[in-house]
Design a protein around this motif. Structure first.
Motif, short mmCIF file in Angstrom:
data_model
loop_
_atom_site.label_atom_id
_atom_site.label_comp_id
_atom_site.label_asym_id
_atom_site.label_seq_id
_atom_site.Cartn_x
_atom_site.Cartn_y
_atom_site.Cartn_z
N UNK A 33 3.30 -3.46 -8.57
CA UNK A 33 1.84 -3.43 -8.38
C UNK A 33 1.50 -3.17 -6.92
N UNK A 34 1.79 -1.96 -6.46
CA UNK A 34 1.61 -1.65 -5.05
C UNK A 34 0.14 -1.64 -4.62
N UNK A 35 -0.73 -1.10 -5.44
CA UNK A 35 -2.14 -1.05 -5.07
C UNK A 35 -2.71 -2.46 -4.96
N UNK A 36 -2.40 -3.31 -5.94
CA UNK A 36 -2.91 -4.68 -5.90
C UNK A 36 -2.32 -5.43 -4.71
N UNK A 37 -1.04 -5.19 -4.40
CA UNK A 37 -0.42 -5.83 -3.24
C UNK A 37 -1.14 -5.43 -1.96
N UNK A 83 3.63 -9.64 -3.80
CA UNK A 83 4.43 -8.41 -3.77
C UNK A 83 5.81 -8.62 -4.39
N UNK A 84 6.43 -9.75 -4.10
CA UNK A 84 7.77 -10.01 -4.61
C UNK A 84 7.77 -10.40 -6.08
N UNK A 93 -12.86 -2.66 2.13
CA UNK A 93 -11.47 -3.10 2.24
C UNK A 93 -10.60 -2.52 1.14
N UNK A 94 -11.17 -2.44 -0.06
CA UNK A 94 -10.41 -1.89 -1.20
C UNK A 94 -10.14 -0.41 -1.01
N UNK A 95 -11.08 0.32 -0.43
CA UNK A 95 -10.88 1.75 -0.16
C UNK A 95 -9.73 1.95 0.82
N UNK A 96 -9.71 1.17 1.90
CA UNK A 96 -8.61 1.26 2.87
C UNK A 96 -7.29 0.87 2.22
N UNK A 97 -7.32 -0.16 1.37
CA UNK A 97 -6.10 -0.59 0.68
C UNK A 97 -5.57 0.54 -0.20
N UNK A 125 -3.93 3.38 2.01
CA UNK A 125 -2.60 3.06 2.53
C UNK A 125 -1.57 2.94 1.41
N UNK A 126 -1.97 2.45 0.25
CA UNK A 126 -1.00 2.38 -0.86
C UNK A 126 -0.67 3.77 -1.37
N UNK A 127 -1.64 4.69 -1.31
CA UNK A 127 -1.41 6.07 -1.74
C UNK A 127 -0.44 6.77 -0.75
N UNK A 128 -0.64 6.54 0.55
CA UNK A 128 0.25 7.13 1.54
C UNK A 128 1.68 6.62 1.38
N UNK A 129 1.78 5.33 1.04
CA UNK A 129 3.10 4.72 0.90
C UNK A 129 3.84 5.31 -0.29
N UNK A 130 3.08 5.66 -1.34
CA UNK A 130 3.70 6.27 -2.53
C UNK A 130 4.10 7.71 -2.25
#
Length: 431
Positions: free
Chosen positions: A87-91, A81-82, A419-423, A426-431
């Motif tokens: 790359x939020x989705x990949x993180x 991440x740092x 797992x990728x679907x959940x990821x 959550x990345x979409x919500x964060x955006x």
């Protein structure tokens, strides 16, 4: 506030850190995968373990460099991440994948604990009994980890260093009671090829992943700059040595058919015939200590990782809550998900999912370290060797699964898709 911070940093010294790493490795190693390894490569099992150790050292190089540079308990997730902040989705994917990699190792350790715990009873082969005992041991160490960091560290010390003494005793007793020789066994296994050994070394990579748990304790350790590399490299060396010695003793003293037939508790079954009841009981005690320390150490490190990921919004927010700096809800959630995986899979599937996951995320860490190698002061040659080795290991497992157990490829692939679907969510919500 500064004095409280210093006090907290002194909770875990070098011995505790090595114990956490050894607990995460040895518990899931020789007791969990010996039978599987012998069934595939026979007398070459010690060589496969040594190759696995070398692969772990290559992977550890990037982890150590990144850990010293970032000093973040989020480890794998935080390093990516740092380094790649956009790359939020990949993180998010990295966070979800590595978390469930730890869940798979917890399931592996608990499953193995249960197999050895009931190995002397008539219901030793009962899946229901095995999974019930596995759930119970997860529950016990959940309570211990929720209780106290200092208490967990001292219990971990006691279990790890006691089991090392027992394992050394078992190794030399088995070697002294050998009923064959290495040359004789080699003559009967001339058809084993190098690819098979590489595949086994890759499959057992999960048995070495515990070194990463040291990094998760960075906020609770003394002198991270010195203790992180010392703890990680020394624990991998000790683990590789223990695996090699025990596997040599096992293949010299225990008939291969016995090891293969009782894969889940191979050492206990074989030692019982070779050394009698006392020998079998000693092996069982060693296995229970080994897997217990592995469960405790993995719960400790991975729960801190979950808390960091949740704080960034890629996991539910309630997982960030701590009591006395202990991520209680993360620990409890790990325990629940681990038991769910135990109920849904078996030893081989859990082993393969864990190994593939940690090979992939370790490969990603090698790439991450490559990108900022000037900042981490890393060797280009070692970093590239690490990436090549980890890539080769991943390909070896996928090749093996594709030609032998394609249904397990579907199971593991299905887990990654979920797992990728959940990821993504959550990345979409964060955006």
């Amino acid at each position: 506030m500064p004095s409280m911070h210093r006090k907290r940093n002194k909770s875990l010294g070098l011995l505790e850190l090595i114990a956490i790493a050894l607990g995460g490795m040895i518990g899931g190693g020789i007791f969990s995968v010996l039978g599987i390894s012998v069934s595939m490569v026979g007398v070459f099992t010690p060589i496969a373990f040594v190759l696995g150790g070398l692969l772990a050292l290559l992977a550890a190089y990037s982890y150590v460099k990144l850990a010293l540079y970032y000093r973040d308990e989020g480890a794998t997730y935080s390093f990516y991440k740092k380094t790649f902040p956009k790359s939020r989705l990949v993180a998010s994917i990295v966070g979800w994948w590595v978390t469930f990699g730890y869940i798979s190792t917890l399931a592996l350790y608990a499953y193995t604990f249960a197999s050895y715990a009931i190995s002397g009873f008539e219901f030793a082969n009962s899946e229901i009994a095995r999974k019930a005992v596995a759930g119970l041991i997860i529950f016990i160490f959940t309570l211990i980890n929720v209780w106290s960091v200092k208490g967990m560290g001292k219990i971990e010390d006691l279990m790890v260093y006691t089991k090392l003494i027992i394992l050394v005793i078992i190794s030399f007793v088995l070697i002294n009671n050998s009923n064959t020789t290495i040359p004789k066994i080699l003559h009967n296994h001339e058809d084993i090829n190098i690819l098979s050994i590489v595949i086994v070394a890759s499959l057992t990579f999960v048995a070495y992943e515990g070194f990463q748990l040291v990094i998760n304790a960075v906020k609770e350790m003394e002198n991270p700059r010195k203790n992180i590399p010392r703890a990680i490299y020394s624990s991998i060396f000790i683990t590789t040595l223990v695996y090699a010695i025990i596997s040599i003793g096992a293949i010299l003293a225990i008939p291969f058919e016995n090891i293969i037939q009782n894969q889940e508790y191979a050492l206990a079954s074989g030692a019982g015939e070779v050394l009698g009841n006392i020998g079998a009981e000693l092996v069982i005690i060693g296995a229970l200590l080994a897997t217990s320390s592995a469960i405790s150490g993995t719960l400790f490190g991975s729960s801190r990782l979950i808390s960091v990921i949740a704080n960034d919004g890629y996991f539910p927010k309630f997982l960030t809550k701590r009591k006395n700096n202990i991520p209680v809800y993360s620990i409890i959630t790990m325990a629940i998900l681990t038991f769910c995986l135990i109920l849904s899979g078996n030893l081989v599937v859990i082993l393969e999912f864990g190994s593939v996951t940690f090979l992939l995320v370790s490969l990603l860490m090698a790439y991450t370290n490559f990108k900022i190698r000037k900042h981490t002061h890393s060797s280009l040659i070692v970093t590239l060797l690490s990436a090549i080795g980890l890539m080769s290991g991943t390909v070896a497992i996928l090749y093996f699964e594709a030609i032998t157990k394609v249904e397990q490829v579907y199971y593991i692939g299905g887990l990654y898709i979920i797992l990728t679907i959940f990821a993504f969510i959550f990345s979409y919500k964060r955006n």
